[in-house]
Write a protein that holds these residues in place. Structure first.
Motif, PDB file in Angstrom:
ATOM      1  N   ALA A 539       0.828  -1.215   0.000  1.00  0.00           N
ATOM      2  CA  ALA A 539       0.000   0.000   0.000  1.00  0.00           C
ATOM      3  C   ALA A 539       0.857   1.258   0.000  1.00  0.00           C
ATOM      4  CB  ALA A 539      -0.951  -0.004   1.193  1.00  0.00           C
ATOM      5  N   LEU A 540       1.901   1.238  -0.783  1.00  0.00           N
ATOM      6  CA  LEU A 540       2.815   2.377  -0.859  1.00  0.00           C
ATOM      7  C   LEU A 540       2.195   3.463  -1.744  1.00  0.00           C
ATOM      8  CD1 LEU A 540       5.680   2.569   0.411  1.00  0.00           C
ATOM      9  CD2 LEU A 540       6.601   2.157  -1.862  1.00  0.00           C
ATOM     10  N   SER A 541       2.110   4.700  -1.235  1.00  0.00           N
ATOM     11  CA  SER A 541       1.574   5.792  -2.041  1.00  0.00           C
ATOM     12  C   SER A 541       2.569   6.139  -3.147  1.00  0.00           C
ATOM     13  CB  SER A 541       1.311   7.021  -1.177  1.00  0.00           C
ATOM     14  OG  SER A 541       2.526   7.564  -0.688  1.00  0.00           O
ATOM     15  N   GLY A 542       2.036   6.767  -4.204  1.00  0.00           N
ATOM     16  CA  GLY A 542       2.906   7.146  -5.307  1.00  0.00           C
ATOM     17  C   GLY A 542       3.976   8.127  -4.889  1.00  0.00           C
ATOM     18  N   GLN A 543       3.631   9.031  -3.969  1.00  0.00           N
ATOM     19  CA  GLN A 543       4.596  10.030  -3.516  1.00  0.00           C
ATOM     20  C   GLN A 543       5.713   9.388  -2.715  1.00  0.00           C
ATOM     21  OE1 GLN A 543       2.819  13.127  -1.199  1.00  0.00           O
ATOM     22  NE2 GLN A 543       4.658  14.415  -1.185  1.00  0.00           N
ATOM     23  N   LEU A 544       5.361   8.440  -1.829  1.00  0.00           N
ATOM     24  CA  LEU A 544       6.389   7.772  -1.039  1.00  0.00           C
ATOM     25  C   LEU A 544       7.254   6.883  -1.922  1.00  0.00           C
ATOM     26  CD1 LEU A 544       7.704   7.149   1.622  1.00  0.00           C
ATOM     27  CD2 LEU A 544       5.901   5.490   2.110  1.00  0.00           C
ATOM     28  N   LEU A 561      10.217  -5.470  -2.970  1.00  0.00           N
ATOM     29  CA  LEU A 561       8.986  -6.032  -3.519  1.00  0.00           C
ATOM     30  C   LEU A 561       7.831  -5.125  -3.112  1.00  0.00           C
ATOM     31  CD1 LEU A 561       9.509  -9.837  -2.768  1.00  0.00           C
ATOM     32  CD2 LEU A 561       9.977  -8.579  -4.878  1.00  0.00           C
ATOM     33  N   LEU A 562       7.091  -4.608  -4.080  1.00  0.00           N
ATOM     34  CA  LEU A 562       5.989  -3.672  -3.831  1.00  0.00           C
ATOM     35  C   LEU A 562       4.669  -4.354  -4.175  1.00  0.00           C
ATOM     36  CD1 LEU A 562       7.545  -0.468  -5.450  1.00  0.00           C
ATOM     37  CD2 LEU A 562       7.829  -1.337  -3.128  1.00  0.00           C
ATOM     38  N   GLU A 563       3.743  -4.351  -3.225  1.00  0.00           N
ATOM     39  CA  GLU A 563       2.438  -4.982  -3.415  1.00  0.00           C
ATOM     40  C   GLU A 563       1.333  -3.982  -3.089  1.00  0.00           C
ATOM     41  OE1 GLU A 563       1.845  -7.785  -4.754  1.00  0.00           O
ATOM     42  OE2 GLU A 563       3.890  -8.582  -4.815  1.00  0.00           O
ATOM     43  N   PRO A 564       0.156  -4.170  -3.700  1.00  0.00           N
ATOM     44  CA  PRO A 564      -0.921  -3.184  -3.504  1.00  0.00           C
ATOM     45  C   PRO A 564      -1.564  -3.219  -2.124  1.00  0.00           C
ATOM     46  CG  PRO A 564      -1.684  -5.002  -4.863  1.00  0.00           C
ATOM     47  CD  PRO A 564      -0.211  -5.192  -4.688  1.00  0.00           C
ATOM     48  N   ASN A 565      -1.517  -4.367  -1.429  1.00  0.00           N
ATOM     49  CA  ASN A 565      -2.140  -4.462  -0.107  1.00  0.00           C
ATOM     50  C   ASN A 565      -1.388  -5.464   0.745  1.00  0.00           C
ATOM     51  OD1 ASN A 565      -3.326  -7.163  -0.712  1.00  0.00           O
ATOM     52  ND2 ASN A 565      -4.609  -5.967  -2.106  1.00  0.00           N
ATOM     53  N   ALA A 566      -1.740  -5.491   2.028  1.00  0.00           N
ATOM     54  CA  ALA A 566      -1.016  -6.333   2.983  1.00  0.00           C
ATOM     55  C   ALA A 566      -1.195  -7.809   2.696  1.00  0.00           C
ATOM     56  CB  ALA A 566      -1.480  -6.013   4.401  1.00  0.00           C
ATOM     57  N   ASP A 567      -2.361  -8.224   2.195  1.00  0.00           N
ATOM     58  CA  ASP A 567      -2.594  -9.646   1.927  1.00  0.00           C
ATOM     59  C   ASP A 567      -1.657 -10.155   0.835  1.00  0.00           C
ATOM     60  OD1 ASP A 567      -4.299 -12.073   2.313  1.00  0.00           O
ATOM     61  OD2 ASP A 567      -4.737 -11.697   0.194  1.00  0.00           O
ATOM     62  N   ARG A 568      -1.533  -9.389  -0.243  1.00  0.00           N
ATOM     63  CA  ARG A 568      -0.621  -9.794  -1.318  1.00  0.00           C
ATOM     64  C   ARG A 568       0.831  -9.762  -0.843  1.00  0.00           C
ATOM     65  NH1 ARG A 568      -3.452 -12.464  -5.216  1.00  0.00           N
ATOM     66  NH2 ARG A 568      -5.307 -11.282  -5.823  1.00  0.00           N
ATOM     67  N   ALA A 569       1.164  -8.774  -0.024  1.00  0.00           N
ATOM     68  CA  ALA A 569       2.531  -8.700   0.488  1.00  0.00           C
ATOM     69  C   ALA A 569       2.839  -9.890   1.389  1.00  0.00           C
ATOM     70  CB  ALA A 569       2.715  -7.393   1.255  1.00  0.00           C
ATOM     71  N   LEU A 570       1.869 -10.274   2.242  1.00  0.00           N
ATOM     72  CA  LEU A 570       2.077 -11.426   3.114  1.00  0.00           C
ATOM     73  C   LEU A 570       2.195 -12.702   2.307  1.00  0.00           C
ATOM     74  CD1 LEU A 570       2.348 -12.245   6.042  1.00  0.00           C
ATOM     75  CD2 LEU A 570      -0.143 -12.394   6.198  1.00  0.00           C
ATOM     76  N   GLU A 571       1.451 -12.793   1.226  1.00  0.00           N
ATOM     77  CA  GLU A 571       1.560 -13.960   0.339  1.00  0.00           C
ATOM     78  C   GLU A 571       2.964 -14.074  -0.244  1.00  0.00           C
ATOM     79  OE1 GLU A 571      -0.158 -15.288  -4.029  1.00  0.00           O
ATOM     80  OE2 GLU A 571      -1.423 -14.039  -2.727  1.00  0.00           O
ATOM     81  N   ARG A 572       3.557 -12.931  -0.651  1.00  0.00           N
ATOM     82  CA  ARG A 572       4.921 -12.957  -1.189  1.00  0.00           C
ATOM     83  C   ARG A 572       5.916 -13.404  -0.134  1.00  0.00           C
ATOM     84  NH1 ARG A 572       5.689  -9.865  -5.912  1.00  0.00           N
ATOM     85  NH2 ARG A 572       7.855 -10.579  -5.800  1.00  0.00           N
ATOM     86  N   CYS A 573       5.734 -12.912   1.106  1.00  0.00           N
ATOM     87  CA  CYS A 573       6.635 -13.315   2.181  1.00  0.00           C
ATOM     88  C   CYS A 573       6.520 -14.815   2.462  1.00  0.00           C
ATOM     89  CB  CYS A 573       6.328 -12.515   3.446  1.00  0.00           C
ATOM     90  SG  CYS A 573       6.760 -10.765   3.341  1.00  0.00           S
ATOM     91  N   GLU A 574       5.297 -15.338   2.452  1.00  0.00           N
ATOM     92  CA  GLU A 574       5.096 -16.776   2.688  1.00  0.00           C
ATOM     93  C   GLU A 574       5.799 -17.601   1.620  1.00  0.00           C
ATOM     94  OE1 GLU A 574       0.643 -16.266   4.702  1.00  0.00           O
ATOM     95  OE2 GLU A 574       0.884 -17.012   2.646  1.00  0.00           O
ATOM     96  N   GLU A 575       5.700 -17.173   0.384  1.00  0.00           N
ATOM     97  CA  GLU A 575       6.347 -17.914  -0.699  1.00  0.00           C
ATOM     98  C   GLU A 575       7.866 -17.915  -0.533  1.00  0.00           C
ATOM     99  OE1 GLU A 575       4.860 -15.933  -4.098  1.00  0.00           O
ATOM    100  OE2 GLU A 575       2.899 -16.952  -4.064  1.00  0.00           O
ATOM    101  N   ILE A 576       8.398 -16.785  -0.049  1.00  0.00           N
ATOM    102  CA  ILE A 576       9.844 -16.728   0.185  1.00  0.00           C
ATOM    103  C   ILE A 576      10.249 -17.732   1.255  1.00  0.00           C
ATOM    104  CG2 ILE A 576      11.685 -15.259   1.106  1.00  0.00           C
ATOM    105  CD1 ILE A 576      10.266 -12.885  -0.247  1.00  0.00           C
ATOM    106  N   VAL A 577       9.492 -17.803   2.344  1.00  0.00           N
ATOM    107  CA  VAL A 577       9.817 -18.727   3.434  1.00  0.00           C
ATOM    108  C   VAL A 577       9.669 -20.171   2.986  1.00  0.00           C
ATOM    109  CG1 VAL A 577       9.070 -19.515   5.717  1.00  0.00           C
ATOM    110  CG2 VAL A 577       9.242 -17.072   5.232  1.00  0.00           C
ATOM    111  N   ILE A 578       8.596 -20.476   2.261  1.00  0.00           N
ATOM    112  CA  ILE A 578       8.369 -21.858   1.798  1.00  0.00           C
ATOM    113  C   ILE A 578       9.466 -22.278   0.833  1.00  0.00           C
ATOM    114  CG2 ILE A 578       6.808 -23.310   0.462  1.00  0.00           C
ATOM    115  CD1 ILE A 578       4.498 -21.634   1.620  1.00  0.00           C
ATOM    116  N   ALA A 579       9.818 -21.388  -0.104  1.00  0.00           N
ATOM    117  CA  ALA A 579      10.878 -21.713  -1.071  1.00  0.00           C
ATOM    118  C   ALA A 579      12.211 -21.913  -0.361  1.00  0.00           C
ATOM    119  CB  ALA A 579      10.980 -20.609  -2.115  1.00  0.00           C
ATOM    120  N   ALA A 580      12.505 -21.071   0.647  1.00  0.00           N
ATOM    121  CA  ALA A 580      13.764 -21.210   1.378  1.00  0.00           C
ATOM    122  C   ALA A 580      13.798 -22.524   2.156  1.00  0.00           C
ATOM    123  CB  ALA A 580      13.941 -20.020   2.329  1.00  0.00           C
TER     124      ALA A 580
END
Length: 744
Positions: A539-544, A561-580
């Motif tokens: 949920a990063l604003s365009g200005q930030l 890694l930039l995601e539109p909302n916390a759910d998608r961001a958490l999904e990316r983090c989970e995939e990183i942990v599972i892959a590792a």
């Protein structure tokens, strides 16, 4: 315009014939008398000292401004019964202009009057612009300590000015001399009258107290002069009575021919003071409208009030008068007496206009101590409001700002006092804001997982390795006072052997930031990158985003890694942990076996549910219709091709709310209801990948309920079991969220 005038005329005629007429005459007459006395006192004070030979013309200048403002505001304000006049705060600035004009003789008065008239017109134009373009919301918010300190400071200055007007030196070193008999008789009666008037009005609040007390005070004063054998001329020569300086009426104070005597260089030298007068007038408009709105318990149209005040000031300035604003006590009295009609302001204006146009002989009977007493009365009201009442409302930390402003205004001036107060308020606000943590909550992937439906082994991995994901929900405005503690707390998560594999920062609840926040966050992101921690921002604003891109090296920004909302961001983090976890060659067989043992129970339940689902589909096949969806196609909600209960055979689909946030994900074996049967949060279901479903139309479902009760019962039992499991999981997530917020 013509229709507005007709409507105004109809309103006045209706009020004259109504029960409001008598209260309007009473409230308007008493308010007009009170304003008349106060305005004479203010005008005499402004045009004193070197301007004393022109005091009558100065009083006329003030009275016309009051008359014009009272008349215009009575018709234009949204508050019926509004009364306008010259605020004591404006008196101080006007007196400052009058004492600093560098001119002599008649040019001194003409230049001073021109400065006040130009200031009135300029203030009116600014107020009209604010109201015309509906900008009142941008100027109406003044911190309460600053407003209260301003009122208290003005009260102190008016009190000192009153003592000086009555011949008493307000310097503390001259206090012993004030008690000597000759000087005591100069200021004592006025001070006693002002104090008695203040407490009488505070105790009884009757509007007649002011005009009646003035009449009694004038009578008693002249009786004392007669008893002592002092004639009127002798009293005026000694400064005990005001002196008329006008040849005829009080208005007009200036004529077109007088303008040639304006000392334009001296007038230009007063531009800073004229701008100060405009600023103070703005503050008075804001404070008085806010005060009337609060005291009258009535929501006002601020833009309309600015337009009314602006038009009144323009008329007053062009007609040869000074600026004036709403008077809260008089306006409020109209409501208390049942005189909420425009007649009230009209009557008050006529009272002032009568004294203005009939002549200035009345000024010669006004005692000088009475003028000082009226000023002391006004100052006590402001000191009570600014210092005494504020003490009961505010903590000592904010009350200290009021005292600072009060002392600064008394010692150095209005601009210096208000400036010091604004600076202290900003510092106080920054310190208080920095004490609140910008972290709303903190959690790991073990405590809270994304809405993505994952296989049982992956869920087991997240339960075992979820601490590798550390997520922070940020909130509020992040600025230089709060960003450093935030960065220090984030750096602690990178220290030690248990550093996370992924760090999530959610900015959905962040309202804004300053450059310092961008700079400090940028340095932390470089530290995290150097430590080998993957950072995911949601949920990063365009200005930030632009700010971080400009402050970070391209390689560091490219790895975020930039995601539109916390759910998608958490999904990316989970995939990183599972892959590792899967790629970690150092994991022992014992740890892998332990993980599989924990997942066995879930696998058995999943397989058992899948078997039930396949059996159910076989039994329902004759009533089912196959349907295929491509990725990003709607299965339910707006844009969906059909209606009915859908049983998902393959693929995945996600349910979204009205804001576009994913609520949960469907996997094979789940049932997808039509849009009108989804839960109250979900508005649509969209395919994440190609999906195959079997559709049970509503008509077929009703036929089953009537003719195949056993099969219908089996279907609903399966659906209820799945719904119960989903709700239990959601409740558990909500409970975990609550505990995380408490710990944060």
């Amino acid at each position: 315009m013509r229709s507005s005038l007709r409507g105004l005329g109809s309103e006045l005629r209706a009020d004259i014939l109504s029960a409001k007429a008598i209260p309007a005459l009473s409230a308007g007459f008493t308010s007009g008398l009170g304003l008349l006395v106060a305005q004479v006192a203010f005008g005499s004070f402004i045009f004193s000292g070197s301007l004393a030979p022109f005091s009558s013309q100065g009083v006329g200048l003030v009275l016309f401004g009051n008359f014009a403002a009272c008349l215009v505001v009575a018709f234009a304000s949204g508050y019926r019964g509004a009364i306008s006049g010259l605020s004591p705060a404006l008196v101080i600035v006007m007196a400052s202009i009058a004492t600093r004009v560098d001119a002599r003789g008649e040019a001194l008065f003409v230049t001073t009057a021109a400065a006040l008239m130009i200031s009135a017109v300029a203030t009116g134009v600014c107020c009209l612009m604010v109201g015309r373009f509906r900008l009142a919301n941008l100027v109406r918010f003044i911190p309460y300590p600053v407003a209260a300190g301003f009122v208290a400071g003005i009260g102190g200055v008016v009190c000192l000015a009153a003592m000086s007007l009555m011949g008493a030196d307000p310097d503390w070193r001259a206090v012993p001399a004030l008690l000597e008999s000759p000087l005591l008789w100069k200021w004592g009666p006025g001070a006693a009258y002002g104090i008695a008037l203040y407490f009488a009005l505070k105790r009884w609040g009757n509007a007649l107290i002011l005009p009646v007390s003035v009449a009694l005070a004038v009578g008693a004063y002249h009786l004392a002069l007669a008893t002592l054998g002092i004639s009127g001329d002798e009293a005026r020569a000694a400064g005990l009575l005001l002196t008329s300086t006008a040849d005829g009426g009080l208005w007009p104070a200036l004529g077109p021919a007088d303008l040639v005597q304006v000392d334009w260089p001296a007038l230009a030298g007063q531009l800073p003071n004229m701008l100060t007068l405009m600023l103070i007038a703005f503050i008075c408009v804001i404070l008085n409208v806010a005060g009337l709105e609060l005291a009258g318990n009535q929501e006002l149209d601020w833009d309309r009030e600015f337009r009314a005040t602006g038009f009144a000031s323009v008329v007053a300035g062009l007609g040869g008068g000074t600026v004036a604003t709403l008077i809260v006590p008089s306006s409020l009295r109209s409501k208390l007496l049942g005189a909420t009609t425009r007649l009230t302001g009209l009557v008050a204006a006529l009272v002032i206009g009568g004294a203005l146009f009939l002549g200035d002989g009345v000024l010669e009977i006004v005692p000088t101590p009475l003028v000082g007493g009226i000023l002391i009365f006004a100052s006590l009201g402001m000191l009570d409001e600014g210092l005494m009442r504020s003490r009961r409302r505010l903590p000592w930390s904010e009350y200290g700002i009021i005292l600072l402003i009060f002392v600064m205004i008394i010692s150095f001036g209005l601009f210096e006092g208000v400036g010091a107060g604004m600076l202290a308020t900003l510092v106080f606000f920054a310190v208080r804001l920095s004490q609140g943590s910008p972290i709303e909550s903190r959690f790991t992937a073990r405590e809270w997982q994304s809405h993505k439906a994952r296989p049982v082994p992956d869920r087991a991995i997240l339960l075992a390795e979820g601490e590798q994901v550390q997520a922070y929900r940020l909130r509020g405005y992040i600025f230089f006072g709060s960003v450093s503690p935030l960065a220090d707390q984030l750096k602690k998560s990178l220290a030690g052997p248990s550093r996370p594999a992924c760090l999530l920062l959610d900015f959905a609840a962040v309202s804004g930031f300053d450059f310092s926040a961008v700079s400090v966050l940028g340095r932390f992101l470089q530290t995290a990158n150097a430590a080998g921690v993957q950072v995911v921002l949601s949920a990063l604003s365009g200005q930030l985003r632009t700010g971080l891109e400009r402050n970070l090296p391209p390689l560091v920004f490219g790895e975020l890694l930039l995601e539109p909302n916390a759910d998608r961001a958490l999904e990316r983090c989970e995939e990183i942990v599972i892959a590792a976890w899967r790629a970690d060659a150092n994991l022992t067989d014992k740890r892998r076996t332990s993980l599989l043992e924990h997942a066995v129970g879930d696998l058995e339940r999943h397989l058992e549910r899948q078997i039930h689902f396949e059996d159910l589909v076989k039994e329902l096949r004759r009533w089912l219709t196959p349907h295929q969806y491509s990725a990003d196609e709607a299965l339910s909600g707006p844009g969906a091709p059909g209606e009915g209960l859908q049983l998902l055979l393959s693929g995945r689909a996600s349910a979204y709310d009205s804001a576009g946030a994913r609520l949960y994900q469907f996997i094979p074996g789940d049932a997808i209801w039509p849009a009108d049967a989804l839960d109250e949060r979900a508005t649509s279901v969209v395919a994440d990948e190609p999906c195959r479903t079997m559709v049970l139309p509503s008509a077929a479902r009703r036929w089953l309920e009537q003719h195949e009760e056993r099969l219908a019962l089996k279907l609903y039992s399966y659906l209820l079991a799945g719904r119960f499991a989903a709700e239990s999981e959601a409740d558990q997530e909500q409970e975990d969220s609550g505990s995380r917020e408490e710990s944060a």
